[in-house]
Design an enzyme around this catalytic site. Sequence first.
Site, PDB file in Angstrom:
ATOM      1  N   THR A 121     -15.812  50.167  18.039  1.00 38.84           N
ATOM      2  CA  THR A 121     -14.749  49.705  17.856  1.00 38.84           C
ATOM      3  C   THR A 121     -13.943  50.155  19.504  1.00 38.84           C
ATOM      4  O   THR A 121     -12.815  49.428  19.907  1.00 38.84           O
ATOM      5  CB  THR A 121     -13.906  51.759  16.748  1.00 38.84           C
ATOM      6  N   SER A 175     -22.564  49.326  15.558  1.00 41.37           N
ATOM      7  CA  SER A 175     -23.742  49.784  15.381  1.00 41.37           C
ATOM      8  C   SER A 175     -24.264  50.392  14.554  1.00 41.37           C
ATOM      9  O   SER A 175     -25.428  50.045  14.744  1.00 41.37           O
ATOM     10  CB  SER A 175     -23.181  51.572  16.385  1.00 41.37           C
TER      11      SER A 175
END
Length: 345
Positions: free
Chosen positions: A16, A61
């Site tokens: 992000t 991730s």
Amino acid sequence: MTTSGSKLLLIYTGGTIGMIREKDQGSLKAFNFDELLSKIPEIKLLDHKIDTLSFDQPIDSSDFGLIQYRELAQIIYDHYSNYDGFVVLHGSDTMSYTASVLSFMLENLSKPIIFTGSQLPIGDLRTDAKENLISSIQIAGLKQNGRPVIKEVGLYFEYKLYRANRTTKVNAEHFEAFDSPNYPSLIQSGVNLKVNYSAVKRVRKIKELVLHKDLEDQILLLKLFPGLNQKVFESLINIPCIKGIVLESFGSGNFKTDDWFVEGIRRKINQSVPVVNITQCSGGQVTMGKYYTSERLQKIGVISGSDMTTEATIAKMMFMLPKRLSMKVFKTIFEASLRGEVSES
């Protein structure tokens, strides 16, 4: 203590923090990290020389695995002699896993590798990305008597730097997303950076960095729960490819006392499959033999994970399994502290 004049490498893997929101559609996309300084001009005030590098294909991730661990460790290893420190931008969901693995892959580390990320994109009005990134850069460049203050893999989030292999993500919505339940923070960021010198890693003699790229991911993580039955348990632990087992037990390391459970674990240990016991509790530690429910498993060779996090336990097993050690040696080494991941009595 100085906070300027360092040469740092900023590595973007995904997540992000490296996103900006498109004005028209509101969707998130990665921006070019070569333009980082234009997006965050405050970084210029830190007076560091900052180079940037991005994965060819930034990755969420959740998709991180052995390939990405090796790629990231190799980047740091290849650039190690050219920089005073490294900042890794990573998605928060599995940041503790990646950072823990890196702490084992890079032996004799004497420079900072600071992982950070954010809960909101860097372009959002209320983003936590700028503070996390700026403070991580400042910490990575922190020196005392010309040497880095931090000489290990750290994780910085919401005003605190932690030893990375002591962390776990505890909240998906709050800015204070990580915790280190069994080890104090290394640095507290306020008006000034307050270093907890009693907690940071000490390096008495600088040695050559060693890269360990051989990892094993055929590991079973099994969280025990009341009502776990024999058929489900045996179907899991008897998967042929499994090389190691991590059991999340109750309280201070307690298990079921059924004979089928104990015998199932005994068979795996006799097959040279190491079994590690860690607690499901967010804090505290496993104390094998404290209660009868763990005493039987202690006697058959179950390894105590003490106060290690799940993330550190998985990372350590990934690192140690390829060494092909005897079960006795594996147990001895696993129960010792290699990278500060476990408290020593």
